[in-house]
Design an enzyme around this catalytic site. Sequence first.
Site, PDB file in Angstrom:
ATOM      1  N   SER A  98      44.633  42.766 -23.603  1.00 48.01           N
ATOM      2  CA  SER A  98      45.164  41.946 -22.508  1.00 48.01           C
ATOM      3  C   SER A  98      44.579  40.545 -22.525  1.00 48.01           C
ATOM      4  O   SER A  98      43.496  40.294 -23.046  1.00 48.01           O
ATOM      5  CB  SER A  98      44.875  42.594 -21.153  1.00 48.01           C
ATOM      6  OG  SER A  98      45.331  43.916 -21.143  1.00 48.01           O
TER       7      SER A  98
HETATM    8  N1  SAH Z   1      42.915  47.822 -21.814  1.00 54.66           N
HETATM    9  C1  SAH Z   1      43.279  47.425 -23.163  1.00 54.66           C
HETATM   10  C2  SAH Z   1      44.710  46.934 -23.252  1.00 54.66           C
HETATM   11  C3  SAH Z   1      45.573  48.061 -23.559  1.00 54.66           C
HETATM   12  S1  SAH Z   1      47.261  47.806 -23.946  1.00 54.66           S
HETATM   13  C4  SAH Z   1      42.329  46.441 -23.760  1.00 54.66           C
HETATM   14  O1  SAH Z   1      41.433  45.962 -23.058  1.00 54.66           O
HETATM   15  O2  SAH Z   1      42.438  46.166 -24.945  1.00 54.66           O
HETATM   16  C5  SAH Z   1      47.847  49.368 -23.338  1.00 54.66           C
HETATM   17  C6  SAH Z   1      47.359  50.590 -24.046  1.00 54.66           C
HETATM   18  O3  SAH Z   1      47.899  51.717 -23.364  1.00 54.66           O
HETATM   19  C7  SAH Z   1      47.820  50.711 -25.480  1.00 54.66           C
HETATM   20  O4  SAH Z   1      46.711  50.847 -26.315  1.00 54.66           O
HETATM   21  C8  SAH Z   1      48.692  51.980 -25.480  1.00 54.66           C
HETATM   22  O5  SAH Z   1      48.589  52.716 -26.669  1.00 54.66           O
HETATM   23  C9  SAH Z   1      48.127  52.731 -24.305  1.00 54.66           C
HETATM   24  N2  SAH Z   1      49.023  53.745 -23.715  1.00 54.66           N
HETATM   25  C10 SAH Z   1      50.371  53.736 -23.585  1.00 54.66           C
HETATM   26  N3  SAH Z   1      50.796  54.832 -22.950  1.00 54.66           N
HETATM   27  C11 SAH Z   1      49.681  55.576 -22.674  1.00 54.66           C
HETATM   28  C12 SAH Z   1      49.468  56.840 -22.034  1.00 54.66           C
HETATM   29  N4  SAH Z   1      50.473  57.572 -21.547  1.00 54.66           N
HETATM   30  N5  SAH Z   1      48.198  57.287 -21.928  1.00 54.66           N
HETATM   31  C13 SAH Z   1      47.156  56.566 -22.431  1.00 54.66           C
HETATM   32  N6  SAH Z   1      47.302  55.374 -23.031  1.00 54.66           N
HETATM   33  C14 SAH Z   1      48.543  54.884 -23.155  1.00 54.66           C
END
Ligand code: SAH
Length: 197
Positions: free
Chosen positions: A46
């Site tokens: 993010s």
């Molecule tokens: N917080 C992260 C940003 C993550 S982007 C950071 O600081 O880098 C969103 C993430 O959510 C992705 O890695 C994606 O794979 C994950 N995601 C999507 N659906 C999900 C689910 N149902 N359960 C867990 N993770 C999920």
Amino acid sequence: MGELRTPRVKDALARVPRHLFVPPGFSLESAYANQPLPIGYQQTISQPSVVAIMTEALELSGAERVLEIGTGSGYQAAVLSLLAREVDSIELVAPLAKRAASCLATYGYANVTVRQGDGYEGWPERAPFDRIIATAAVSAIPAAWIDQLGARGVLVAPVGAEGAQRLLKVRKSGERPIEEDLGPVFFVPCRHAGGSA
Ligand code: SAH
């Protein structure tokens, strides 16, 4: 969305080196620019200003147990770990979960536990949580998240269809959770049971 008001949040953001969580191949400059960056598997780390807003919205005092849905790079989890007692983070994509877990352990973020799994269901074995943060967008907040939020708990999540997501803050108090709209955001969708949630 306004300016950061909490010195503790500012301090935590300053203390986590974002470049450690950005995949190799990006310049130091791009690691610290206010932009999301790809981390592989069509996912992104993010944008720092969004991490700041979401972290501040959680109102962390240091005593809380936090659940994060969507570990991604582990950057947001690292920031949270400096402001809370314990962070449990779930990531759906196994290689991302593995990389984030090893990054967090290597750099000493010892109060973070990463698990591979579907965070749409929360993490029932570890509930209740004082705070829940989702970093993948849902069309509506899953009942499991509200159930797993403790009394007076706060949840922050991007909610809505692509292009129309809003960052929602939900506070559990009394009979009905109180909802606040923190403004428009752009997140990858939270995937669930083969589709999008
Ligand atoms: N917080 C992260 C940003 C993550 S982007 C950071 O600081 O880098 C969103 C993430 O959510 C992705 O890695 C994606 O794979 C994950 N995601 C999507 N659906 C999900 C689910 N149902 N359960 C867990 N993770 C999920």
